[in-house]
Design a protein around this motif. Structure first.
Motif, PDB file in Angstrom:
ATOM      1  N   ALA A 114      35.595 -16.617 -66.148  1.00 50.07           N
ATOM      2  CA  ALA A 114      34.838 -15.562 -66.810  1.00 50.07           C
ATOM      3  C   ALA A 114      35.342 -15.405 -68.233  1.00 50.07           C
ATOM      4  O   ALA A 114      36.456 -15.822 -68.563  1.00 50.07           O
ATOM      5  CB  ALA A 114      34.998 -14.243 -66.046  1.00 50.07           C
ATOM      6  N   SER A 115      34.514 -14.813 -69.076  1.00 46.19           N
ATOM      7  CA  SER A 115      34.877 -14.573 -70.467  1.00 46.19           C
ATOM      8  C   SER A 115      34.836 -13.079 -70.763  1.00 46.19           C
ATOM      9  O   SER A 115      34.064 -12.336 -70.143  1.00 46.19           O
ATOM     10  CB  SER A 115      33.914 -15.302 -71.415  1.00 46.19           C
ATOM     11  OG  SER A 115      34.076 -16.697 -71.310  1.00 46.19           O
ATOM     12  N   PRO A 116      35.652 -12.630 -71.721  1.00 49.06           N
ATOM     13  CA  PRO A 116      35.635 -11.206 -72.065  1.00 49.06           C
ATOM     14  C   PRO A 116      34.263 -10.752 -72.548  1.00 49.06           C
ATOM     15  O   PRO A 116      33.586 -11.466 -73.286  1.00 49.06           O
ATOM     16  CB  PRO A 116      36.672 -11.103 -73.190  1.00 49.06           C
ATOM     17  CG  PRO A 116      37.556 -12.286 -73.004  1.00 49.06           C
ATOM     18  CD  PRO A 116      36.669 -13.375 -72.482  1.00 49.06           C
ATOM     19  N   VAL A 117      33.864  -9.573 -72.114  1.00 52.37           N
ATOM     20  CA  VAL A 117      32.634  -8.954 -72.603  1.00 52.37           C
ATOM     21  C   VAL A 117      32.896  -8.414 -74.013  1.00 52.37           C
ATOM     22  O   VAL A 117      33.905  -7.749 -74.245  1.00 52.37           O
ATOM     23  CB  VAL A 117      32.192  -7.812 -71.669  1.00 52.37           C
ATOM     24  CG1 VAL A 117      31.024  -7.045 -72.263  1.00 52.37           C
ATOM     25  CG2 VAL A 117      31.838  -8.370 -70.290  1.00 52.37           C
ATOM     26  N   PHE A 118      31.981  -8.711 -74.929  1.00 55.63           N
ATOM     27  CA  PHE A 118      32.104  -8.212 -76.307  1.00 55.63           C
ATOM     28  C   PHE A 118      30.739  -7.706 -76.733  1.00 55.63           C
ATOM     29  O   PHE A 118      29.887  -8.486 -77.153  1.00 55.63           O
ATOM     30  CB  PHE A 118      32.588  -9.325 -77.248  1.00 55.63           C
ATOM     31  CG  PHE A 118      33.206  -8.822 -78.525  1.00 55.63           C
ATOM     32  CD1 PHE A 118      32.773  -7.659 -79.138  1.00 55.63           C
ATOM     33  CD2 PHE A 118      34.242  -9.522 -79.122  1.00 55.63           C
ATOM     34  CE1 PHE A 118      33.344  -7.202 -80.307  1.00 55.63           C
ATOM     35  CE2 PHE A 118      34.831  -9.081 -80.301  1.00 55.63           C
ATOM     36  CZ  PHE A 118      34.380  -7.908 -80.894  1.00 55.63           C
ATOM     37  N   PRO A 119      30.492  -6.411 -76.591  1.00 59.02           N
ATOM     38  CA  PRO A 119      29.175  -5.863 -76.944  1.00 59.02           C
ATOM     39  C   PRO A 119      28.808  -6.161 -78.401  1.00 59.02           C
ATOM     40  O   PRO A 119      29.695  -6.358 -79.245  1.00 59.02           O
ATOM     41  CB  PRO A 119      29.357  -4.354 -76.720  1.00 59.02           C
ATOM     42  CG  PRO A 119      30.470  -4.250 -75.729  1.00 59.02           C
ATOM     43  CD  PRO A 119      31.404  -5.375 -76.074  1.00 59.02           C
ATOM     44  N   PRO A 120      27.516  -6.166 -78.721  1.00 57.78           N
ATOM     45  CA  PRO A 120      27.053  -6.497 -80.080  1.00 57.78           C
ATOM     46  C   PRO A 120      27.225  -5.329 -81.055  1.00 57.78           C
ATOM     47  O   PRO A 120      26.267  -4.851 -81.656  1.00 57.78           O
ATOM     48  CB  PRO A 120      25.579  -6.835 -79.857  1.00 57.78           C
ATOM     49  CG  PRO A 120      25.178  -5.996 -78.682  1.00 57.78           C
ATOM     50  CD  PRO A 120      26.385  -5.954 -77.786  1.00 57.78           C
ATOM     51  N   GLY A 242      36.136  -5.575 -70.029  1.00 60.51           N
ATOM     52  CA  GLY A 242      35.698  -6.288 -68.837  1.00 60.51           C
ATOM     53  C   GLY A 242      35.382  -7.745 -69.114  1.00 60.51           C
ATOM     54  O   GLY A 242      35.486  -8.217 -70.254  1.00 60.51           O
ATOM     55  N   VAL A 243      35.002  -8.453 -68.053  1.00 55.46           N
ATOM     56  CA  VAL A 243      34.666  -9.871 -68.166  1.00 55.46           C
ATOM     57  C   VAL A 243      33.322 -10.143 -67.499  1.00 55.46           C
ATOM     58  O   VAL A 243      32.859  -9.362 -66.667  1.00 55.46           O
ATOM     59  CB  VAL A 243      35.754 -10.774 -67.535  1.00 55.46           C
ATOM     60  CG1 VAL A 243      37.076 -10.618 -68.259  1.00 55.46           C
ATOM     61  CG2 VAL A 243      35.906 -10.476 -66.042  1.00 55.46           C
ATOM     62  N   ALA A 244      32.731 -11.272 -67.874  1.00 47.57           N
ATOM     63  CA  ALA A 244      31.459 -11.706 -67.284  1.00 47.57           C
ATOM     64  C   ALA A 244      31.579 -13.172 -66.873  1.00 47.57           C
ATOM     65  O   ALA A 244      32.142 -13.986 -67.619  1.00 47.57           O
ATOM     66  CB  ALA A 244      30.319 -11.526 -68.280  1.00 47.57           C
ATOM     67  N   PRO A 245      31.070 -13.541 -65.713  1.00 47.25           N
ATOM     68  CA  PRO A 245      31.167 -14.930 -65.237  1.00 47.25           C
ATOM     69  C   PRO A 245      30.493 -15.919 -66.181  1.00 47.25           C
ATOM     70  O   PRO A 245      29.435 -15.635 -66.745  1.00 47.25           O
ATOM     71  CB  PRO A 245      30.441 -14.880 -63.883  1.00 47.25           C
ATOM     72  CG  PRO A 245      30.487 -13.456 -63.472  1.00 47.25           C
ATOM     73  CD  PRO A 245      30.412 -12.658 -64.733  1.00 47.25           C
ATOM     74  N   ASN A 246      31.125 -17.072 -66.338  1.00 44.29           N
ATOM     75  CA  ASN A 246      30.575 -18.142 -67.185  1.00 44.29           C
ATOM     76  C   ASN A 246      29.644 -19.021 -66.345  1.00 44.29           C
ATOM     77  O   ASN A 246      30.041 -20.075 -65.845  1.00 44.29           O
ATOM     78  CB  ASN A 246      31.708 -18.995 -67.765  1.00 44.29           C
ATOM     79  CG  ASN A 246      32.623 -18.209 -68.668  1.00 44.29           C
ATOM     80  OD1 ASN A 246      32.184 -17.372 -69.442  1.00 44.29           O
ATOM     81  ND2 ASN A 246      33.923 -18.471 -68.569  1.00 44.29           N
ATOM     82  N   THR A 247      28.412 -18.607 -66.186  1.00 45.84           N
ATOM     83  CA  THR A 247      27.490 -19.334 -65.312  1.00 45.84           C
ATOM     84  C   THR A 247      26.121 -19.572 -65.934  1.00 45.84           C
ATOM     85  O   THR A 247      25.204 -19.998 -65.228  1.00 45.84           O
ATOM     86  CB  THR A 247      27.284 -18.566 -63.991  1.00 45.84           C
ATOM     87  OG1 THR A 247      26.729 -17.272 -64.299  1.00 45.84           O
ATOM     88  CG2 THR A 247      28.591 -18.388 -63.234  1.00 45.84           C
ATOM     89  N   SER A 248      25.969 -19.332 -67.223  1.00 49.54           N
ATOM     90  CA  SER A 248      24.639 -19.450 -67.831  1.00 49.54           C
ATOM     91  C   SER A 248      24.084 -20.862 -67.716  1.00 49.54           C
ATOM     92  O   SER A 248      22.857 -21.057 -67.648  1.00 49.54           O
ATOM     93  CB  SER A 248      24.672 -19.016 -69.298  1.00 49.54           C
ATOM     94  OG  SER A 248      25.564 -19.820 -70.042  1.00 49.54           O
ATOM     95  N   LYS A 257      22.588 -15.579 -57.699  1.00 52.92           N
ATOM     96  CA  LYS A 257      23.609 -14.881 -58.476  1.00 52.92           C
ATOM     97  C   LYS A 257      23.569 -13.390 -58.178  1.00 52.92           C
ATOM     98  O   LYS A 257      22.570 -12.857 -57.694  1.00 52.92           O
ATOM     99  CB  LYS A 257      23.397 -15.098 -59.978  1.00 52.92           C
ATOM    100  CG  LYS A 257      23.556 -16.533 -60.463  1.00 52.92           C
ATOM    101  CD  LYS A 257      23.373 -16.584 -61.984  1.00 52.92           C
ATOM    102  CE  LYS A 257      23.501 -17.983 -62.529  1.00 52.92           C
ATOM    103  NZ  LYS A 257      23.367 -17.995 -64.018  1.00 52.92           N
ATOM    104  N   THR A 258      24.654 -12.707 -58.538  1.00 56.19           N
ATOM    105  CA  THR A 258      24.717 -11.255 -58.428  1.00 56.19           C
ATOM    106  C   THR A 258      24.164 -10.633 -59.703  1.00 56.19           C
ATOM    107  O   THR A 258      23.752 -11.322 -60.637  1.00 56.19           O
ATOM    108  CB  THR A 258      26.161 -10.782 -58.226  1.00 56.19           C
ATOM    109  OG1 THR A 258      26.933 -11.161 -59.376  1.00 56.19           O
ATOM    110  CG2 THR A 258      26.769 -11.411 -56.989  1.00 56.19           C
ATOM    111  N   TYR A 259      24.220  -9.289 -59.765  1.00 57.88           N
ATOM    112  CA  TYR A 259      23.740  -8.549 -60.937  1.00 57.88           C
ATOM    113  C   TYR A 259      24.450  -8.968 -62.214  1.00 57.88           C
ATOM    114  O   TYR A 259      23.886  -8.887 -63.307  1.00 57.88           O
ATOM    115  CB  TYR A 259      23.954  -7.044 -60.721  1.00 57.88           C
ATOM    116  CG  TYR A 259      25.410  -6.638 -60.763  1.00 57.88           C
ATOM    117  CD1 TYR A 259      25.977  -6.153 -61.937  1.00 57.88           C
ATOM    118  CD2 TYR A 259      26.225  -6.762 -59.633  1.00 57.88           C
ATOM    119  CE1 TYR A 259      27.321  -5.801 -61.985  1.00 57.88           C
ATOM    120  CE2 TYR A 259      27.552  -6.419 -59.684  1.00 57.88           C
ATOM    121  CZ  TYR A 259      28.100  -5.933 -60.859  1.00 57.88           C
ATOM    122  OH  TYR A 259      29.426  -5.598 -60.904  1.00 57.88           O
ATOM    123  N   ASN A 260      25.699  -9.422 -62.104  1.00 56.15           N
ATOM    124  CA  ASN A 260      26.465  -9.786 -63.303  1.00 56.15           C
ATOM    125  C   ASN A 260      26.580 -11.297 -63.493  1.00 56.15           C
ATOM    126  O   ASN A 260      27.405 -11.777 -64.261  1.00 56.15           O
ATOM    127  CB  ASN A 260      27.861  -9.169 -63.252  1.00 56.15           C
ATOM    128  CG  ASN A 260      28.741  -9.799 -62.173  1.00 56.15           C
ATOM    129  OD1 ASN A 260      28.234 -10.421 -61.237  1.00 56.15           O
ATOM    130  ND2 ASN A 260      30.042  -9.626 -62.283  1.00 56.15           N
TER     131      ASN A 260
END
Length: 442
Positions: A114-120, A242-248, A257-260
Motif C-alpha cells: 500500500a502507499s500513503p494517502v496524500f489528499p489533493p 493512512g494508506v491505500a492498496p496499490n491495486t490500480s 475489491k473492497t471499498y478501498n
C-alpha cells in the motif's frame, strides 16, 4: 511452472522463499517498482533517533542475495501497469530505461503493498512535505532535517504519526499533531485515548483536534499548514493519514475489491481470477472476531499471508487462519496495546457487549507501585465470549495483550481467563494477573 510475483517486500518474498524451499524446477520472477527488497518498514521511525543506526540495518536480504543464493530472478525498477489475465501476461514499464516490458506467468501473486494517502491539498508540492513508507522516504526526511528545521507538523494520529512524533521530539524538535477527529489513535476507545493525550502533553507535544487540513502555504518551502480553523506555522510536514492498496493495475481484470481497492482473497490467498493470488497490504485479511474480511495492513499479516500464498501456488494447500486485530505501539513512556474489537467496533456490529476497565500494575503491588497499566476488556454480555481488549501503561503491556490475543484466537470466555496458568513472581506479576483481576470483576 513459472511464477511471477509483483512486489519485493514482506508478502512477495515470503511467498518466493516458500516456493524455493518446498519445490524444485520452477522459475520465479519478482517485479519490484523500487530498488530495495525485503526491508522492515516498521523500523523506519526509529532510524531518526539512532535506535536503529542506519536504514541499511532494516534490509533483510538484497536482490542480489535472492538472485545468487536462491535463483530468483529479482528485477528492480519494474512497474506493473496492467495484467492480461486471459493471456496470462503482465505488462509494465522499466523505470530505468522507460521501455515497456512483458512477463508471462503460469501463476501470479500480487504483493504490491500500500502507499500513503496524500489528499489533493493546495500547495502539496512545496518542499518540506513528506510521507513515510519507504527507505528513500526516510532518507529524504533526514536530509531535509539537516536544514536547521525546528518545527514539525504531523497530520494524522495513527501508528506512523505517533511513532514519528516521539522520534522528532526525542531529537529536540517542536512537534504538533493535527487530527481532524477528536482523538489520537482511533483504534482505541475515547477514554483510553485520553491516556495517550495526557502523555503527549506531558512530552510537550501540541495536540490539535477537530481541524481539517485544506492546504499549505510557502514560497518554495512549506511555511504553514492551513486548516478550516486557521494557519499553523511549520518548517516540515509529515502526512500520515493512512494508506491505500496499490491495486490500480488490476482494473479491468474483474478482480473483486473492497471499498478501498484491497483485493478480496479467500483463505488460500486466491482472488476470484484463476491463477492470481494476493497477499499483504494490497489484500484483505479475514477477521476471526468480526467473522468477515477486514483490512488491517501490518507486517505480521503480510509475512504470514505471503508464506501461505507461496505454498498454495505450488499446490501444497494451507489456509490463512485470520487475524484478531492485535497491535502495539510505543509512545514515549507508554506502551499502547489492543486486540480484538474495541467498544466502538462492537457497537457498529450490533453485538451485545459489556466492558470492564481496571487499573493495575505490572508487578506485585508490594514489590513495585510503578509500571501502572489501565486495562479494558470487551465481552459479549450474553455468551460471555471475549471480544477484545485494550491496555495502556508501562512494562508488561505486551505480555498481557498477547495472552489476550491468544484467548481471542481460541474463542475463550471472559470467565475462563481466571483459569489460565500464568507465570508469577513478584517482579513480574501479582498472584492474579491484571487480565484475571479484570475477569473477576465482570
Amino acid at each position: 511452472m513459472k511464477f511471477v510475483i509483483i512486489g519485493g517486500d514482506a508478502a512477495g518474498m515470503s511467498a518466493a522463499m516458500q516456493i524455493v524451499r518446498n519445490s524444485s524446477g520452477n522459475e520465479i520472477t519478482t517485479l519490484e517498482k523500487g530498488t530495495i527488497y525485503s526491508y522492515g518498514q516498521c523500523g523506519l521511525p526509529y532510524t531518526f533517533t539512532n535506535q536503529v543506526e542506519s536504514t541499511d540495518d532494516l534490509i533483510a536480504r538484497t536482490p542480489e542475495t535472492f538472485k545468487n543464493k536462491y535463483g530468483i530472478d529479482t528485477k528492480i525498477l519494474h512497474e506493473v501497469t496492467r495484467v492480461d489475465y486471459e493471456e496470462k501476461v503482465v505488462h509494465g514499464t522499466n523505470l530505468k530505461t522507460n521501455e515497456s516490458f512483458q512477463e508471462s506467468y503460469d501463476r501470479l501473486l500480487v504483493a504490491t503493498g500500500a502507499s500513503p494517502v496524500f489528499p489533493p491539498w493546495d500547495g502539496k508540492d512545496l518542499e518540506g512535505i513528506f510521507t513515510l513508507k519507504t527507505i528513500p522516504d526516510a532518507q529524504d526526511i533526514k536530509a531535509f532535517l539537516g536544514k536547521d528545521i525546528e518545527n514539525i507538523t504531523i497530520i494524522g494520529g495513527g501508528y506512523i504519526g505517533l511513532e514519528m512524533a516521539e522520534s522528532m521530539a526525542e531529537i529536540g524538535k517542536n512537534v504538533q499533531i493535527i487530527e481532524r477527529g477528536n482523538q489520537l489513535a482511533k483504534i482505541f476507545d475515547e477514554e483510553m485515548a485520553e491516556l495517550i493525550h495526557d502523555e503527549g502533553k506531558n512530552q510537550n507535544l501540541t495536540l490539535t483536534f477537530e481541524e481539517s487540513v485544506e492546504g499549505f502555504k510557502g514560497t518554495n518551502q512549506v511555511e504553514a499548514v492551513v486548516t478550516n480553523k486557521g494557519e499553523h506555522k511549520t518548517d516540515l510536514v509529515l502526512v500520515a493519514v493512512g494508506v491505500a492498496p496499490n491495486t490500480s493495475f488490476m482494473n479491468g481484470t474483474g478482480a473483486y475489491k473492497t471499498y478501498n481497492d484491497a483485493l478480496i482473497v479467500n483463505h488460500y490467498m486466491q482472488t476470484n481470477i484463476k491463477d492470481i493470488y494476493a497477499a499483504g497490504d494490497c489484500a484483505t485479511q479475514y477477521h476471526r472476531i468480526k467473522e468477515k474480511d477486514d483490512y488491517i495492513p501490518l507486517g505480521t499479516h503480510a509475512n504470514k499471508q505471503g508464506q501461505i500464498a507461496g505454498v498454495n501456488m505450488i499446490d501444497q494447500p494451507r489456509t490463512f487462519k485470520g487475524v484478531v486485530g492485535s497491535s502495539i505501539i510505543k509512545f514515549f513512556s507508554l506502551t499502547l496495546g489492543r486486540t480484538g474489537l474495541s467498544e466502538k467496533e462492537a457497537q457498529s456490529l450490533s453485538i451485545p457487549y459489556e466492558t470492564i476497565t481496571i487499573q493495575s500494575t505490572h508487578a506485585a503491588g508490594y514489590y513495585s507501585k510503578e509500571d501502572k497499566m489501565t486495562l479494558k476488556l470487551v465481552f459479549n454480555k450474553e455468551s460471555r465470549l471475549l471480544l477484545g481488549g485494550q491496555i495502556i501503561g508501562g512494562a508488561g503491556v505486551d505480555k498481557r495483550i498477547d495472552v489476550l490475543a491468544t484467548a481471542l484466537y481460541h474463542q475463550m470466555k471472559v470467565d475462563e481467563l481466571q483459569d489460565l496458568d500464568l507465570s508469577y513472581a513478584p517482579p513480574y506479576n501479582g498472584v492474579w494477573d491484571p487480565l484475571q483481576q479484570a475477569a473477576r470483576k465482570t
